[in-house]
Motif scaffolding. Structure first.
Motif, PDB file in Angstrom:
ATOM      1  N   TRP A 112      19.170  42.349  41.430  1.00  0.00           N
ATOM      2  CA  TRP A 112      20.062  41.437  40.460  1.00  0.00           C
ATOM      3  C   TRP A 112      21.451  41.432  41.117  1.00  0.00           C
ATOM      4  CZ3 TRP A 112      24.925  42.207  37.873  1.00  0.00           C
ATOM      5  CH2 TRP A 112      25.388  41.311  37.069  1.00  0.00           C
ATOM      6  N   TYR A 113      22.023  42.466  41.756  1.00  0.00           N
ATOM      7  CA  TYR A 113      23.671  42.353  42.342  1.00  0.00           C
ATOM      8  C   TYR A 113      23.267  41.503  43.536  1.00  0.00           C
ATOM      9  CZ  TYR A 113      27.909  44.209  43.041  1.00  0.00           C
ATOM     10  OH  TYR A 113      29.300  44.692  43.117  1.00  0.00           O
ATOM     11  N   LYS A 114      22.107  41.535  44.174  1.00  0.00           N
ATOM     12  CA  LYS A 114      22.303  41.026  45.732  1.00  0.00           C
ATOM     13  C   LYS A 114      21.840  39.612  45.322  1.00  0.00           C
ATOM     14  CE  LYS A 114      19.159  43.586  47.586  1.00  0.00           C
ATOM     15  NZ  LYS A 114      18.382  44.414  48.645  1.00  0.00           N
ATOM     16  N   THR A 115      21.612  39.172  44.173  1.00  0.00           N
ATOM     17  CA  THR A 115      20.892  37.800  43.906  1.00  0.00           C
ATOM     18  C   THR A 115      22.359  36.993  43.997  1.00  0.00           C
ATOM     19  OG1 THR A 115      19.140  38.656  42.533  1.00  0.00           O
ATOM     20  CG2 THR A 115      19.876  36.131  42.248  1.00  0.00           C
ATOM     21  N   ALA A 116      22.239  35.567  44.758  1.00  0.00           N
ATOM     22  CA  ALA A 116      23.256  34.816  44.881  1.00  0.00           C
ATOM     23  C   ALA A 116      23.633  34.055  43.609  1.00  0.00           C
ATOM     24  CB  ALA A 116      22.948  33.848  46.181  1.00  0.00           C
ATOM     25  N   PHE A 117      24.771  33.736  43.460  1.00  0.00           N
ATOM     26  CA  PHE A 117      25.368  33.386  42.048  1.00  0.00           C
ATOM     27  C   PHE A 117      26.323  32.174  42.561  1.00  0.00           C
ATOM     28  CE2 PHE A 117      28.880  35.968  43.217  1.00  0.00           C
ATOM     29  CZ  PHE A 117      30.085  35.416  42.801  1.00  0.00           C
ATOM     30  N   TYR A 118      26.856  31.374  41.632  1.00  0.00           N
ATOM     31  CA  TYR A 118      27.826  30.358  41.719  1.00  0.00           C
ATOM     32  C   TYR A 118      28.471  30.033  40.452  1.00  0.00           C
ATOM     33  CZ  TYR A 118      23.970  27.468  39.463  1.00  0.00           C
ATOM     34  OH  TYR A 118      23.064  26.957  38.816  1.00  0.00           O
ATOM     35  N   TYR A 119      29.508  29.428  40.494  1.00  0.00           N
ATOM     36  CA  TYR A 119      30.282  29.398  39.365  1.00  0.00           C
ATOM     37  C   TYR A 119      30.274  27.875  38.816  1.00  0.00           C
ATOM     38  CZ  TYR A 119      32.907  33.582  40.093  1.00  0.00           C
ATOM     39  OH  TYR A 119      33.198  34.930  40.353  1.00  0.00           O
ATOM     40  N   GLU A 120      29.905  27.730  37.409  1.00  0.00           N
ATOM     41  CA  GLU A 120      29.716  26.408  36.952  1.00  0.00           C
ATOM     42  C   GLU A 120      30.682  26.182  35.570  1.00  0.00           C
ATOM     43  OE1 GLU A 120      25.657  27.041  35.862  1.00  0.00           O
ATOM     44  OE2 GLU A 120      26.439  28.402  34.090  1.00  0.00           O
ATOM     45  N   GLY A 121      30.750  24.851  35.588  1.00  0.00           N
ATOM     46  CA  GLY A 121      32.003  24.252  34.487  1.00  0.00           C
ATOM     47  C   GLY A 121      33.047  24.805  34.730  1.00  0.00           C
ATOM     48  N   ARG A 122      33.846  24.791  35.620  1.00  0.00           N
ATOM     49  CA  ARG A 122      34.976  25.268  36.220  1.00  0.00           C
ATOM     50  C   ARG A 122      36.239  24.347  35.541  1.00  0.00           C
ATOM     51  NH1 ARG A 122      34.355  25.845  42.933  1.00  0.00           N
ATOM     52  NH2 ARG A 122      32.431  26.876  42.974  1.00  0.00           N
ATOM     53  N   GLU A 123      37.031  25.279  35.195  1.00  0.00           N
ATOM     54  CA  GLU A 123      38.422  24.422  34.815  1.00  0.00           C
ATOM     55  C   GLU A 123      39.501  25.127  35.475  1.00  0.00           C
ATOM     56  OE1 GLU A 123      41.158  23.881  30.695  1.00  0.00           O
ATOM     57  OE2 GLU A 123      39.131  24.777  30.768  1.00  0.00           O
ATOM     58  N   TYR A 124      40.196  24.169  36.675  1.00  0.00           N
ATOM     59  CA  TYR A 124      41.423  24.809  37.542  1.00  0.00           C
ATOM     60  C   TYR A 124      42.561  24.755  36.869  1.00  0.00           C
ATOM     61  CZ  TYR A 124      37.667  24.592  41.148  1.00  0.00           C
ATOM     62  OH  TYR A 124      36.584  24.797  41.909  1.00  0.00           O
ATOM     63  N   LEU A 125      43.141  25.911  36.484  1.00  0.00           N
ATOM     64  CA  LEU A 125      44.536  25.983  35.955  1.00  0.00           C
ATOM     65  C   LEU A 125      45.464  26.180  36.935  1.00  0.00           C
ATOM     66  CD1 LEU A 125      42.620  28.513  33.258  1.00  0.00           C
ATOM     67  CD2 LEU A 125      43.443  26.045  32.960  1.00  0.00           C
ATOM     68  N   ILE A 126      46.042  25.340  37.206  1.00  0.00           N
ATOM     69  CA  ILE A 126      47.213  25.272  38.439  1.00  0.00           C
ATOM     70  C   ILE A 126      48.536  25.136  37.752  1.00  0.00           C
ATOM     71  CG2 ILE A 126      47.868  24.264  40.718  1.00  0.00           C
ATOM     72  CD1 ILE A 126      44.816  23.450  40.937  1.00  0.00           C
ATOM     73  N   PRO A 127      49.489  25.910  38.296  1.00  0.00           N
ATOM     74  CA  PRO A 127      50.920  25.639  37.956  1.00  0.00           C
ATOM     75  C   PRO A 127      51.424  24.832  38.821  1.00  0.00           C
ATOM     76  CG  PRO A 127      50.691  27.684  39.208  1.00  0.00           C
ATOM     77  CD  PRO A 127      49.338  27.179  39.155  1.00  0.00           C
ATOM     78  N   SER A 128      52.873  24.410  38.446  1.00  0.00           N
ATOM     79  CA  SER A 128      53.431  23.512  39.603  1.00  0.00           C
ATOM     80  C   SER A 128      54.257  23.933  40.501  1.00  0.00           C
ATOM     81  CB  SER A 128      54.581  22.642  38.412  1.00  0.00           C
ATOM     82  OG  SER A 128      55.492  23.504  38.171  1.00  0.00           O
ATOM     83  N   SER A 129      54.428  23.355  41.729  1.00  0.00           N
ATOM     84  CA  SER A 129      54.957  24.257  42.716  1.00  0.00           C
ATOM     85  C   SER A 129      56.300  24.672  42.431  1.00  0.00           C
ATOM     86  CB  SER A 129      55.061  22.915  43.842  1.00  0.00           C
ATOM     87  OG  SER A 129      55.862  21.984  43.589  1.00  0.00           O
ATOM     88  N   ASP A 130      57.020  24.337  41.609  1.00  0.00           N
ATOM     89  CA  ASP A 130      58.385  24.842  41.242  1.00  0.00           C
ATOM     90  C   ASP A 130      58.339  25.889  39.927  1.00  0.00           C
ATOM     91  OD1 ASP A 130      57.946  23.277  39.220  1.00  0.00           O
ATOM     92  OD2 ASP A 130      59.679  21.982  39.458  1.00  0.00           O
ATOM     93  N   SER A 131      57.074  26.470  39.747  1.00  0.00           N
ATOM     94  CA  SER A 131      57.156  27.307  38.371  1.00  0.00           C
ATOM     95  C   SER A 131      57.631  28.710  38.805  1.00  0.00           C
ATOM     96  CB  SER A 131      55.553  27.262  38.187  1.00  0.00           C
ATOM     97  OG  SER A 131      54.734  27.910  38.954  1.00  0.00           O
ATOM     98  N   GLY A 132      57.539  29.001  40.384  1.00  0.00           N
ATOM     99  CA  GLY A 132      57.865  30.139  40.667  1.00  0.00           C
ATOM    100  C   GLY A 132      56.354  31.232  40.814  1.00  0.00           C
ATOM    101  N   ALA A 133      55.414  30.563  40.336  1.00  0.00           N
ATOM    102  CA  ALA A 133      54.130  31.489  40.509  1.00  0.00           C
ATOM    103  C   ALA A 133      53.506  30.985  41.779  1.00  0.00           C
ATOM    104  CB  ALA A 133      53.151  31.135  39.475  1.00  0.00           C
ATOM    105  N   GLY A 134      52.887  31.997  42.375  1.00  0.00           N
ATOM    106  CA  GLY A 134      52.235  31.727  43.664  1.00  0.00           C
ATOM    107  C   GLY A 134      50.719  32.196  43.408  1.00  0.00           C
TER     108      GLY A 134
END
Length: 342
Positions: A112-134
């Motif tokens: 099971w550990y070696k079985t390839a996986f992928y991510y589905e139903g992705r929701e990207y949570l991105i801050p603004s460039s001036d938020s101070g977060a990297g």
């Protein structure tokens, strides 16, 4: 990524020797001038720049796709150096421990550990460039998880590359994240209290479940699947005949990677992803130290197979909690791995 543990903390059976005994630029070229105005000066063109994200969605997608591809290759070959090119932080502590303990897994778990996986139903949570977060986050699900639980991933820049540094399955659906009119999330201050605790105080407060069985934590945190699992781990203590011959004590310790990630929720709360860690000492009672030794279990023996009076295990973890101004912190997911035994 490290695959999810089935319990809040994996417990390992030990035996005693001698006894039978686990995330456009728009030129509003507003040229206000009119040819009929003669020598009247033309207005200066104005520029309006829409807020920008820390990175584009395409760039975030590429970073995560690269992670999945490399992760699958590393899992198949148990190559920690390869994995470390796309993974770091607490999740890497756990993944590399899985690789070290590979031979203690069942054939089914290895497959099971070696079985390839992928991510589905992705929701990207991105801050603004001036938020101070990297860093940015991704709410998603794994193709390998039959329960289809929510996963929260944190990708932070390490040595110039976005790497997954936190990866946590949740026991409940994630709450709605606050997003501004431009579609960007708002990082929260880890040191700012929300109700009774700040995100940076969660780890020490939570480890009380392991140190005392929740004498303080039991009233500090809301009861959840995570807290119940931690209490079960505390109460189980030494297994089998060890109950009569040994005692176990747990001690909070500084996580290997102490950085905390927090973002604001739509309802005014805060979602915190925090590292946590503790050690456990399994020790023979004084009257038996001269007669017996503790034989480490299979996982402990990976790090030290010597028979001894005291077995000290180190557990590195990561957790996710919701903090609200008027209610107790709610831990929605927590996961530990044994990373050392001495």
């Amino acid at each position: 990524m490290s695959r999810p543990a089935t319990r809040a903390r994996r417990l390992h059976r030990l035996t005693i020797v001698g006894l039978s005994a686990g995330t456009a630029l728009s030129l509003t070229a507003c040229q206000a001038g009119d040819d009929s105005a003669g020598d009247a000066p033309r207005s200066t063109p104005k520029q309006s720049t829409a807020p920008r994200g820390l990175l584009s969605k395409d760039a975030a997608t590429q970073a995560l796709d690269t992670y999945v591809k490399v992760n699958n290759r590393a899992n198949a070959t148990r190559d920690p150096k390869l994995l470390n090119t796309v993974e770091d932080g607490q999740v890497y502590e756990q993944s590399s421990a899985d690789f070290e303990q590979w031979n203690t897994m069942t054939k089914k778990d290895q497959k099971w550990y070696k079985t390839a996986f992928y991510y589905e139903g992705r929701e990207y949570l991105i801050p603004s460039s001036d938020s101070g977060a990297g860093w940015f986050a991704v709410k998603t699900r794994s193709s390998s998880d039959t329960k289809k639980r929510d996963i929260l991933l944190i990708l932070d820049k390490v040595d110039g590359t976005y790497k997954v540094v936190m990866s946590l399955y949740t026991d409940e659906r994630l709450p709605k994240i606050a997003v501004d009119k431009n579609g960007f999330i708002s990082p929260a201050d880890p040191s700012a209290k929300v109700g009774t605790l700040a995100p940076d105080g969660l780890s020490n407060a939570y480890e009380d479940f392991f140190e005392t069985g929740g004498k303080t934590a039991g009233t500090t945190f809301a009861a959840t699947e995570a807290t119940r699992g931690s209490l079960d781990a505390y109460k189980s203590g030494p297994g089998g005949e060890l109950k009569s011959y040994a005692v176990e004590k747990n001690f909070a310790m500084k996580p290997a990677n102490p950085k905390i990630y927090a973002l604001k929720l739509a309802d005014g709360g805060t979602l915190a992803i925090f590292p946590t860690a503790h050690s456990s000492e399994l020790m023979l009672k004084p009257q038996y130290m001269s007669q017996f030794d503790i034989t480490p279990g299979k996982k402990e023996a990976v790090y030290n197979d010597a028979k001894r009076d005291i077995v000290t295990n180190e557990y590195q973890g990561q957790a996710l909690a919701v903090l609200q101004p008027k209610s107790k912190p709610r831990v929605m997911g927590i996961e530990y791995r044994l990373v050392d035994s001495r």
